[in-house]
Design a protein around this motif. Structure first.
Motif, PDB file in Angstrom:
ATOM      1  N   UNK A 171     -53.897 -34.716  48.859  1.00 32.86           N
ATOM      2  CA  UNK A 171     -54.695 -35.664  48.886  1.00 32.86           C
ATOM      3  C   UNK A 171     -55.997 -35.138  48.969  1.00 32.86           C
ATOM      4  N   UNK A 172     -56.828 -32.496  50.002  1.00 30.03           N
ATOM      5  CA  UNK A 172     -57.840 -32.471  50.810  1.00 30.03           C
ATOM      6  C   UNK A 172     -57.899 -31.716  49.040  1.00 30.03           C
ATOM      7  N   UNK A 173     -56.863 -31.410  48.314  1.00 26.90           N
ATOM      8  CA  UNK A 173     -56.929 -30.952  47.124  1.00 26.90           C
ATOM      9  C   UNK A 173     -58.062 -31.500  45.600  1.00 26.90           C
ATOM     10  N   UNK A 174     -57.763 -33.070  45.717  1.00 28.58           N
ATOM     11  CA  UNK A 174     -58.243 -33.942  45.039  1.00 28.58           C
ATOM     12  C   UNK A 174     -59.376 -34.781  45.324  1.00 28.58           C
ATOM     13  N   UNK A 175     -59.932 -34.539  46.457  1.00 27.93           N
ATOM     14  CA  UNK A 175     -61.230 -34.775  46.757  1.00 27.93           C
ATOM     15  C   UNK A 175     -61.901 -33.470  47.164  1.00 27.93           C
ATOM     16  N   UNK A 190     -63.193 -33.364  43.193  1.00 29.02           N
ATOM     17  CA  UNK A 190     -63.972 -34.613  43.789  1.00 29.02           C
ATOM     18  C   UNK A 190     -65.672 -34.335  43.770  1.00 29.02           C
ATOM     19  N   UNK A 191     -65.563 -33.967  45.160  1.00 32.09           N
ATOM     20  CA  UNK A 191     -67.054 -32.536  45.674  1.00 32.09           C
ATOM     21  C   UNK A 191     -67.558 -31.874  44.112  1.00 32.09           C
ATOM     22  N   UNK A 192     -66.440 -30.989  44.169  1.00 33.72           N
ATOM     23  CA  UNK A 192     -66.799 -29.759  42.717  1.00 33.72           C
ATOM     24  C   UNK A 192     -67.827 -30.407  42.141  1.00 33.72           C
TER      25      UNK A 192
END
Length: 330
Positions: A289-293, A296-298
């Motif tokens: 979940x953290x990677x996905x977020x 997206x922020x990247x």
């Protein structure tokens, strides 16, 4: 994606300042082992819950117990000090630890008006002088003050060749442009206030003026992260950070409360709304979940590096959070 660490040396309830600073040394070694790029320490004053009040001394100690990870300040409170003295401190550290020191500076007043007066020895120093001080600091570091500058003949020593890179911490387009116009690196504090982050980063890229041939804009986004193997565990750990942020916002006790203390707390509707608002500054969840977020922020921020701050009570859980994140992304 690169990952780095911001450490405010938060004191967990039940720990001493001495134990907290020892934990910082251990965390720096731990995150170096897991492939993090940088380990930066903050500067805070007149608070009972944050032990990082002298970043230069802490940086030197951290660099002495690590081997590869870059050690930096996030950030030294430039308006309170002499740019010349900051330059000499940074160059001295860089002489001891070549190519491993980052100099991050910010415009923050550093606390209350009374605290700031103590820091400046009661001198009236305007925050509006920040752009001029930043230019002076850059000039002292690189021996590039203009000929008409009153301190042109004053050289910052030691006169080393590998100058530590200068990073500007900011929350707005103004701060971003201060960095860009001098060809400096920029750090956006999403963990303080995520509003206008995209605009600030875009302003930085658009206004960037390379200081040397081939230089390019470099940015970092700093964000709260709590990572655990399950969503439930991450949420439970994050509650201690939620309560800590509430206390900081109220100017109350700034030690990180224990999980038991938070579990026994009944939050008002206003406090629950504030927790929800503060969660915009955080990523909380499993590694996937953290990677996905972060991905997206990247895309939003157009950066390749995130600096992670994790202010939860349990130190071993904090280490595990950094470990899980590294195994997922590095």
């Amino acid at each position: 994606m690169k990952l780095s660490v911001l450490d405010q040396a938060p004191i967990s309830r039940g720990d001493t300042p001495e134990q907290t600073l020892a934990n910082s040394l251990e965390l720096a070694q731990w995150t170096e082992k897991w492939g993090y790029t940088r380990y930066w320490v903050a500067e805070h004053h007149n608070t009972n819950g944050l032990a990082s009040s002298s970043p230069e001394i802490l940086m030197t100690r951290l660099a002495s117990v690590t081997n590869r990870i870059r050690i930096g300040s996030g950030g030294i409170l430039l308006p309170q000090y002499s740019p010349y003295k900051i330059a000499e401190n940074a160059k001295t550290m860089a002489a001891f630890f070549p190519d491993r020191i980052d100099l991050g500076v910010g415009r923050s007043p550093g606390g209350s008006a009374l605290t700031r007066s103590a820091l400046t020895d009661n001198q009236n120093k305007s925050l509006q002088e920040f752009p001029r001080q930043l230019a002076d600091l850059h000039g002292f570091l690189n021996n590039s003050l203009p000929r008409e500058h009153p301190f042109r003949l004053v050289k910052a020593g030691p006169r080393i060749e590998n100058i530590p890179p200068l990073w500007v911490l900011g929350l707005s387009e103004r701060g971003a442009k201060n960095a860009a116009e001098l060809g400096l690196n920029f750090v956006f504090g999403h963990f303080i206030n995520p509003d206008h982050g995209q605009e600030a980063l875009q302003a930085y890229y658009d206004a960037y003026q390379p200081a040397t041939t081939g230089a390019r804009p470099q940015s970092i986004v700093c964000i709260f992260v709590v990572c655990a193997e399950t969503e439930q565990e991450a949420e439970e750990l994050a509650l201690t950070q939620d309560k800590w942020l509430l206390n900081v916002g109220k100017g109350a006790d700034t030690k990180v409360p224990s999980a038991a203390e938070v579990r026994n707390k009944t939050f008002s509707a206003e406090e629950l709304n504030q927790i929800k608002h503060n969660r915009r500054r955080c990523l909380i969840g499993t590694p996937d979940a953290i990677e996905q977020q972060l991905r997206r922020l990247q895309e939003v921020y157009q950066t390749d590096e995130f600096m992670v701050i994790t202010n939860i009570h349990d130190f071993e859980a904090k280490k595990k959070s950094y470990q899980l994140l590294a195994k997922q992304l590095l």
